[in-house]
Design an enzyme around this catalytic site. Structure first.
Site, mmCIF file in Angstrom:
data_model
loop_
_atom_site.group_PDB
_atom_site.id
_atom_site.type_symbol
_atom_site.label_atom_id
_atom_site.label_comp_id
_atom_site.label_asym_id
_atom_site.label_seq_id
_atom_site.Cartn_x
_atom_site.Cartn_y
_atom_site.Cartn_z
ATOM 1 N NE ARG A 144 -127.581 -48.128 54.544
ATOM 2 C CZ ARG A 144 -128.724 -47.546 54.162
ATOM 3 N NH1 ARG A 144 -128.998 -46.690 55.153
ATOM 4 N NH2 ARG A 144 -128.953 -47.199 52.871
ATOM 5 N N GLY A 191 -139.659 -39.911 60.431
ATOM 6 C CA GLY A 191 -140.488 -39.323 61.534
ATOM 7 C C GLY A 191 -141.388 -38.222 60.779
#
Length: 456
Positions: free
Chosen positions: A15, A141
């Site tokens: 990216r 998470g």
């Protein structure tokens, strides 16, 4: 008891849209990996292992330059964080204490945070995870606790509504007892949607083995990771905002804070004034009560108390400014010692030189330090005066109290107290200037007439 740090730095960072390994992109003037290595060094580990992959040679070269004890393990395939740490196990064979797992693209973890993790591990936890309260937890998470103990790390895609409502998130940073890590890591599987080996599985494995898992919580900004150019810009902005605030709280005046940029290791004493549009590269120390005027660039230099620099000055690596030195506009100094009270106020280059106490270098002074192959030094004594447009061809020495006349090119030493003149003799030709001007005007007019005739 020995300890170790494992730094994950193998990622491609697609990216970023860059051929450069992601961890080598700079924040606050230094590669992100340099920040992480500096933090790791604060722990004084016996073993430091950097996991490399994409651009391994470049990453390893930087890490070796910054950490002589660094060892390397290659992760040829990117198969998850658990797989990455697995590559470090041979290097951790003799370690008996803590193993910290850090990330080369997460540059802001603080040493005191890691010390808190170390303390939590010492209190009986086999494994400690660094968590943060997220303002926007989507995508992270979640850390699930019961009675203060960590019982699970649940990825969002696997979480039910109750777990998704939690805001305590996983940073990825861990501190694990070395023996526990060696025993559990080979048991991490890849039965998941991505077919990767996740370090987060260690929590369940540790609890299954009867070990306790704990959590240390830090601020969200500390866990900022970089995965894109936008993230890189956000990291730079976050760093600069925090450092500006720290500097002002420490007694430094920033006249336009949003225009001043610091490096990771910039050190500035109280009562120093920093003007607008000043940039600090790595390795700058400024003592109390100095002034850095607008539009200056400093790197690898030291500025003593009471000195004034700028505006529009550049201090390059090796510049050492004594107390009350004056360095003015469009002056560049490199690998030079400038002693107390010396003045270099205008349009000068001083490189590979020593300038004595209270010496004065006039506008346009240049030390010619490079012969095309080697660098040579110039020595300027105390209270010496170098007239404007003086050129000092190194190696050369100017003695104490010596005087160099304006426009001189000095190629040999000048004795203390002597006057040196080294310029061509001036000759005045009466009336010649006027006659020359008239002749040139006639030539110009003739050319113009010829051009007009050609158009006709």
């Amino acid at each position: 008891m020995s300890s170790a740090v494992v730094i994950l730095a193998a990622g491609l960072g697609s990216r970023m849209v860059s051929e450069m390994p992601k961890v080598l992109h700079r924040v606050a003037g230094e590669p992100m990996l340099a920040h992480v290595l500096a933090t790791a060094a604060e722990l004084e580990p016996e073993v430091t292992v950097v996991i490399t992959g994409h651009g391994a040679e470049q990453v390893e070269a930087l890490a070796s330059a910054l950490c002589a004890q660094a060892q390397f393990a290659r992760q040829a395939e990117q198969l998850g964080t658990g797989h990455a740490v697995l590559q470090a196990l041979p290097a951790l064979e003799g370690v008996e204490g803590d193993v910290f797992i850090l990330y080369g693209d997460t540059p802001f973890i603080r040493p005191d945070t890691l010390e808190k993790m170390r303390a939590a591990r010492a209190s009986g936890a086999g494994l400690v995870v660094l968590g943060f309260e997220a303002a926007e937890p989507a995508g992270y998470g979640r850390l699930v606790r019961e009675g203060g103990e960590l019982v699970a790390i649940v990825e969002e895609r696997d979480a039910d509504a109750a777990v998704r409502a939690l805001t305590l998130c996983n940073s990825g940073v861990m501190c694990v007892e070395a023996g526990l890590l060696r025993s559990l890591l080979p048991r991490v599987g890849n039965e998941n949607a991505k077919g990767e080996y996740y370090l987060t599985d260690l929590v369940a494995l540790a609890r299954g083995a009867g070990a306790r898992a704990g959590v240390v919580v830090c601020g969200e900004a500390e866990t900022l990771g970089v995965n894109s150019r936008a993230d890189l810009a956000a990291a730079e902005a976050a760093f600069q905002a925090g450092r500006r605030r720290e500097m002002m709280e420490a007694g430094v005046t920033l006249t336009a804070p949003e225009t001043v940029f610091f490096a990771r290791d910039t050190m500035i004493g109280a009562d120093t004034v920093i003007g607008q549009n000043v940039v600090f590269g790595p390795g700058v120390t400024i003592e109390n009560g100095a002034e850095i005027r607008p539009f200056c660039h400093l790197e690898g230099c030291h500025v003593s108390s009471g000195a004034q620099v700028g505006p529009y000055a550049r201090l390059r690596p090796g510049a050492e400014l004594g107390a009350d030195v004056r360095v003015g506009n469009f002056v560049e100094i490199k690998e030079a010692q400038i002693d107390k009270g010396a003045k270099i106020n205008h349009l000068s280059y001083v490189g590979d030189a020593s300038v004595g106490e209270a010496a004065n270098l006039g506008a346009g002074t240049i030390t010619c330090n490079y012969d095309g192959v080697m660098k040579h030094r110039t020595r300027i004594g105390a209270r010496a005066f170098i007239g404007s447009n003086g050129v000092l061809v190194a190696p050369v020495g100017i003695g104490d109290d010596a005087f160099v006349a304006a426009g001189s090119v000095i190629t040999s030493d000048v004795a203390p107290g002597a006057l040196a003149l080294a310029r061509g003799r001036q000759e005045n030709k009466p009336g010649l200037g006027l006659r020359l001007r008239e002749r040139l005007k006639a030539i110009k007019a003739g050319r113009a007439a010829a051009a007009d005739k050609g158009k006709g």
